[in-house]
Motif scaffolding. Sequence first.
Motif, short mmCIF file in Angstrom:
data_model
loop_
_atom_site.label_atom_id
_atom_site.label_comp_id
_atom_site.label_asym_id
_atom_site.label_seq_id
_atom_site.Cartn_x
_atom_site.Cartn_y
_atom_site.Cartn_z
N ARG A 103 -4.37 -8.02 8.62
CA ARG A 103 -4.19 -6.60 8.32
C ARG A 103 -5.53 -5.97 7.95
NH1 ARG A 103 0.56 -5.30 4.34
NH2 ARG A 103 -0.81 -6.12 2.72
N ASN B 56 5.92 -5.52 6.96
CA ASN B 56 5.65 -4.16 6.46
C ASN B 56 6.92 -3.32 6.48
OD1 ASN B 56 4.38 -1.85 5.57
ND2 ASN B 56 3.37 -1.41 7.51
N ASP C 186 0.37 3.78 9.87
CA ASP C 186 0.53 2.33 9.94
C ASP C 186 0.91 1.93 11.36
OD1 ASP C 186 0.11 2.33 7.25
OD2 ASP C 186 2.04 1.49 6.69
N ASP D 223 1.97 -1.73 13.47
CA ASP D 223 2.25 -3.16 13.34
C ASP D 223 2.67 -3.73 14.68
OD1 ASP D 223 2.41 -3.27 10.18
OD2 ASP D 223 3.65 -1.58 10.81
#
Length: 634
Positions: free
Chosen positions: A449, A527, A551, A553
């Motif tokens: 991350r 997440n 964000d 992912d």
Amino acid sequence: MYKPILFALVVICQLVQAQDTSYSSLTLPDALKENANAIVRERDYEVKILSQKAFTLKKREVVTVLNEKGMRNLDLSENYSPSLKINSLSVVVYNALGNEIKKYRQSDFKDHSVSDGFSIATDDRVLYLDYTPIGYPFTVVFESEVKSTNTAFLQPWAPIGSYYESVQKARIHYLYPDDLKVKVKEINFEGHTIQKEESAGKIMYSIENFKAEKPEDYSPPFYDIFPMVRFALDKFNLEGVEGNADTWPSYGSWYYNSLLTGTDELPDATVVKVQSLVKDAKTNVEKAQKIYEYVQNKTRYVSIQLGVGGWKPMLAKDVDRLGYGDCKALSNYTRALLKAVGVESYCTIIYAGKDTRDLTTDFVAMQGNHMILALPDEKGGYLFMECTSQSNPFGYQGSFTDDRYALLIKPQGGEIVKTNDYNNRKSTQITTGTVTIAEDGSMRGVMLRKSAGFQYSNSEGIELKSKKDVDEKYKEEMSWINNLILEKYKFVNDKKAVEFTEELVISSPDYVKKSGQYQTLEVNVFNQTHTIPTRYRNRKYPFEIARGFYDEDTIIIELPKGYKIESLPESTILEDKFGEYRLSLTLLSPEKIEVKRSFFMKKGLFEKTDYENFRKFREQVARLDATKVVLIKA
């Protein structure tokens, strides 16, 4: 046989008499008790400006504390210093019936230094009464009079002190001589019934019967909602230094000439040292970066508040010798070092804190609670340096001083600027990973991350924490994973790129839920967000998303051999004025799926009528983040 009757009559007479007093809690209107922990019966301030160099402030506050939480609304203290004298101070406490319990004089108050935990020198002190009630409700009458020679800071009027506080009556009354001009700035008056009376040499504001209010999720900061009036003089006195605040340029010029000039002298040896340090730097920004890192390694932050030193920085040569200073001292020291290598920079006054509080740009007066340093960049803007931090990357502000109006102090005068922001897609968290699910339901995951912008600060200092503290952080952060085991971790803090990297190996012995021949798998392993804003039947205030973020992912999940997914959910896209959410699951092979998720939240201030839609948007996000698939034997 007449004695019991006589005794009862005496008690009844005393009760009636008590209920007639102005301090009885029994006569308070029920409407003011609703949602209230305390009720301000009277909050009366009188400010008498005697001259450019002095004013007196009389306070009278009558507060009924209804319960234990209401003690937070009680301030039984008064500050003093060489420039602020206490003329009188007293407290009287009454019980629920309005009968006097105790009277306290100034000699009963405790005397203590005003310290923030970092101060090594301060001449500010406080007298305070440490009162413990014997029951609730009770009423306190607090009265004081002080005299100050610092007219740079005049008493503002904030009639509502906090949530859960009702105000029966509050007033401020200013008296001033004809040769002085009192400037006034009214803030957040909309929706409030406030009386104003003004005549030559006098101005008065008052409010009555304000009912206590509860805080609401995502409300703007308190000072952006409740009414306030600020006062200032065009010509003022600051610890014996006379000044003026007619315009921001003139104010900045006064500050520079009166408080900064002559403070930037450095020892010759230090000048030679820093000139050698930057000899290979090609640009001013490169020079500044080396100087900033030099300051971080050499100095530490402490608070020094002696007289005008509360606003005037200590000498740069003293910081150089001692290795410490407050925000003004360290900013000014860095400015002096940059000046020594031919780079111009500017001390900058700002309101610091996690809430993005602006200077009131249309009200010229002493403002702010912090100082940073501004460096002109090569694009015509500014880089801002937090000189009190020993860990911040060069030019990174984080949430402490980002995205707010501040005042640059230049030799030619003051200039209002806005600091840099990390909102919306500037503040990113990009996560990639692989997850392996075993037949027994256990899970092992590898995560990478990278965080930047505002989200860079989310992991600030974690690389310095113990293994136990790191374990606790991730168990709390990934609370949806039962029995989380942090097998390995590695952190890379790239201060040059202002990017924080986390590499984790995690596992869980029972991540997958079993039910007969079925297994239930939550696909969003690393997440999830579970926060759903509170529902309000009648929301009163607008709401604010204080900082935006993005964000992204991407996770590859390997299923146990001999299992397949019963069915894949369809891809989902949520779009609204508040942001955007996307979730898709793709079958790469019978035993491997790819999970892609992105979540964009947009900074903004929104009408209260939009709140329910926002709440539903976040509810949908939380539901999708908990998406599950069913595994069955192939």
